[in-house]
Write a protein that holds these residues in place. Structure first.
Motif, PDB file in Angstrom:
ATOM      1  N   GLU A   1      28.415  19.957 -59.579  1.00 59.87           N
ATOM      2  CA  GLU A   1      28.352  18.617 -60.157  1.00 59.87           C
ATOM      3  C   GLU A   1      29.398  17.697 -59.542  1.00 59.87           C
ATOM      4  OE1 GLU A   1      28.567  18.757 -64.372  1.00 59.87           O
ATOM      5  OE2 GLU A   1      26.575  19.661 -64.588  1.00 59.87           O
ATOM      6  N   LEU A   2      28.995  16.487 -59.250  1.00 59.76           N
ATOM      7  CA  LEU A   2      29.882  15.500 -58.662  1.00 59.76           C
ATOM      8  C   LEU A   2      30.587  14.726 -59.769  1.00 59.76           C
ATOM      9  CD1 LEU A   2      27.576  14.066 -55.854  1.00 59.76           C
ATOM     10  CD2 LEU A   2      29.382  15.777 -55.629  1.00 59.76           C
TER      11      LEU A   2
ATOM     12  N   ASP B   1      25.514  20.510 -53.089  1.00 58.44           N
ATOM     13  CA  ASP B   1      25.598  19.419 -54.063  1.00 58.44           C
ATOM     14  C   ASP B   1      24.200  18.984 -54.487  1.00 58.44           C
ATOM     15  OD1 ASP B   1      24.840  16.876 -52.365  1.00 58.44           O
ATOM     16  OD2 ASP B   1      26.236  18.029 -51.123  1.00 58.44           O
ATOM     17  N   PRO B   2      24.101  18.160 -55.533  1.00 60.86           N
ATOM     18  CA  PRO B   2      22.788  17.821 -56.098  1.00 60.86           C
ATOM     19  C   PRO B   2      21.846  17.055 -55.174  1.00 60.86           C
ATOM     20  CG  PRO B   2      24.527  17.403 -57.698  1.00 60.86           C
ATOM     21  CD  PRO B   2      25.208  17.683 -56.395  1.00 60.86           C
TER      22      PRO B   2
ATOM     23  N   SER C   1      25.042  18.826 -48.821  1.00 62.15           N
ATOM     24  CA  SER C   1      23.607  18.595 -48.636  1.00 62.15           C
ATOM     25  C   SER C   1      23.244  17.929 -47.324  1.00 62.15           C
ATOM     26  CB  SER C   1      23.075  17.750 -49.798  1.00 62.15           C
ATOM     27  OG  SER C   1      23.750  16.503 -49.863  1.00 62.15           O
ATOM     28  N   SER C   2      24.185  17.205 -46.700  1.00 57.60           N
ATOM     29  CA  SER C   2      23.870  16.532 -45.433  1.00 57.60           C
ATOM     30  C   SER C   2      23.592  17.530 -44.309  1.00 57.60           C
ATOM     31  CB  SER C   2      25.020  15.600 -45.022  1.00 57.60           C
ATOM     32  OG  SER C   2      26.165  16.343 -44.628  1.00 57.60           O
TER      33      SER C   2
ATOM     34  N   LEU D   1      34.611  12.944 -44.392  1.00 55.32           N
ATOM     35  CA  LEU D   1      33.175  12.860 -44.617  1.00 55.32           C
ATOM     36  C   LEU D   1      32.791  13.678 -45.840  1.00 55.32           C
ATOM     37  CD1 LEU D   1      31.834  13.290 -40.960  1.00 55.32           C
ATOM     38  CD2 LEU D   1      32.131  11.171 -42.233  1.00 55.32           C
ATOM     39  N   GLN D   2      31.899  13.141 -46.671  1.00 58.69           N
ATOM     40  CA  GLN D   2      31.369  13.854 -47.839  1.00 58.69           C
ATOM     41  C   GLN D   2      32.492  14.392 -48.727  1.00 58.69           C
ATOM     42  OE1 GLN D   2      28.254  12.576 -46.360  1.00 58.69           O
ATOM     43  NE2 GLN D   2      27.699  14.020 -47.948  1.00 58.69           N
ATOM     44  N   GLN D   3      33.549  13.603 -48.937  1.00 60.05           N
ATOM     45  CA  GLN D   3      34.708  14.089 -49.683  1.00 60.05           C
ATOM     46  C   GLN D   3      34.364  14.487 -51.114  1.00 60.05           C
ATOM     47  OE1 GLN D   3      37.620  10.868 -48.960  1.00 60.05           O
ATOM     48  NE2 GLN D   3      38.940  12.455 -48.115  1.00 60.05           N
ATOM     49  N   ALA D   4      33.607  13.659 -51.805  1.00 61.13           N
ATOM     50  CA  ALA D   4      33.264  13.975 -53.192  1.00 61.13           C
ATOM     51  C   ALA D   4      32.458  15.261 -53.278  1.00 61.13           C
ATOM     52  CB  ALA D   4      32.485  12.818 -53.816  1.00 61.13           C
ATOM     53  N   GLU D   5      31.538  15.433 -52.330  1.00 62.53           N
ATOM     54  CA  GLU D   5      30.717  16.641 -52.316  1.00 62.53           C
ATOM     55  C   GLU D   5      31.569  17.879 -52.040  1.00 62.53           C
ATOM     56  OE1 GLU D   5      28.061  13.180 -51.480  1.00 62.53           O
ATOM     57  OE2 GLU D   5      30.042  13.823 -50.814  1.00 62.53           O
TER      58      GLU D   5
END
Length: 268
Positions: free
Chosen positions: A254-255, A232-233, A209-210, A74-78
């Motif tokens: 930054e992503l 995260d943004p 952010s979630s 979940l939310q890997q990029a973040e």
């Protein structure tokens, strides 16, 4: 909405309500009941819920929390962006405490290739295994293993942490809210995180952010007890404005594929 985003939202709704109905979910997401039933079947296979007639409830074994393996996806990029930003706050020779969150594990995978000498204290079995191949001093606390997070928790863990002092702690949270601060669904994990915070000079919170603007069962720190929140943004603007009014530090990672460059930040 993508399939995985919809399924993550179903888990969030279950956390809030305890049970959901197929009919309500179909209306919520604007999809067919057939699609919702497929989502519930997949989530049941992952051990995250129990199907019921017309809906679903949380699986008892989930303890109102996605499993550790599920969280990793979940939310890997973040999480990658947050870990890259956190990396910039670590210096050669630092002593660190890393908690048992999946973002902490992401950070551990980065630091093991960047430094010659660190002292790491952790209550995470996966992090200890990840860092075992380094030549650093790595201390794994004692305690009871929590199945879903592979975290060591309980009185023995707290006592172990009270013996040590480190430069910096990197902690994760399942929820962060204005009134409840940083929180986690498990009271024993909350006690462990509190002991970590007491044992260091500087506290960094690694929270995507979630998780912002929500509270879970057990609070472990007030907002002002954390020196820097790295998120995260997509962080809610009203939440960030509250931090600004209180003079509390945050950083937006930054992503992007490379190391975060010039992320937006505020000093606390």
């Amino acid at each position: 909405m993508k399939t995985e985003d919809r399924r993550r939202k179903i888990i969030e709704l279950l956390e809030q309500k305890g049970s959901v109905l197929v009919e309500e979910l179909a209306a919520e997401f604007g999809v067919s009941q057939v699609t919702v039933r497929k989502d519930l079947s997949e989530l049941e296979e992952r051990g995250l819920l129990h199907r019921t007639h017309g809906g679903a409830t949380f699986a008892h074994k989930s303890l109102f929390n996605p499993s550790f393996r599920e969280k990793l996806h979940l939310q890997q990029a973040e999480k990658q962006a947050i870990a890259r930003a956190a990396l910039e706050h670590i210096e050669e020779g630092d002593s660190l405490i890393l908690d048992a969150g999946t973002t902490s594990l992401t950070l551990a995978r980065l630091i093991k290739h960047r430094f010659r000498s660190l002292y790491v204290i952790t209550n995470s079995v996966p992090i200890a295994l990840e860092l075992a191949e380094t030549r650093w001093d790595v201390l794994l606390t004692g305690g009871q293993v929590r199945h879903h997070s592979m975290a060591l928790i309980g009185p023995a863990t707290v006592r172990a942490l009270e013996v040590y002092h480190a430069d910096k702690a990197f902690v994760c949270a399942t929820g962060v809210s204005v009134h409840k601060g940083y929180s986690t669904p498990n009271p024993y994990e909350a006690q462990t995180k509190q002991a970590m915070i007491r044992s260091v000079d500087t506290v960094y919170a690694l929270v995507d952010s979630s998780k912002l603007g929500r509270a879970t069962l057990a609070s472990f720190a007030a907002l002002e007890e954390v020196h820097l929140l790295i998120t995260d943004p997509a962080a809610p603007r009203d939440f960030l404005q509250h931090l600004e009014r209180q003079g509390l530090g945050y950083r937006l990672a930054e992503l992007e594929a490379g190391p975060a460059l010039n992320p937006a930040s505020r000093a606390g």
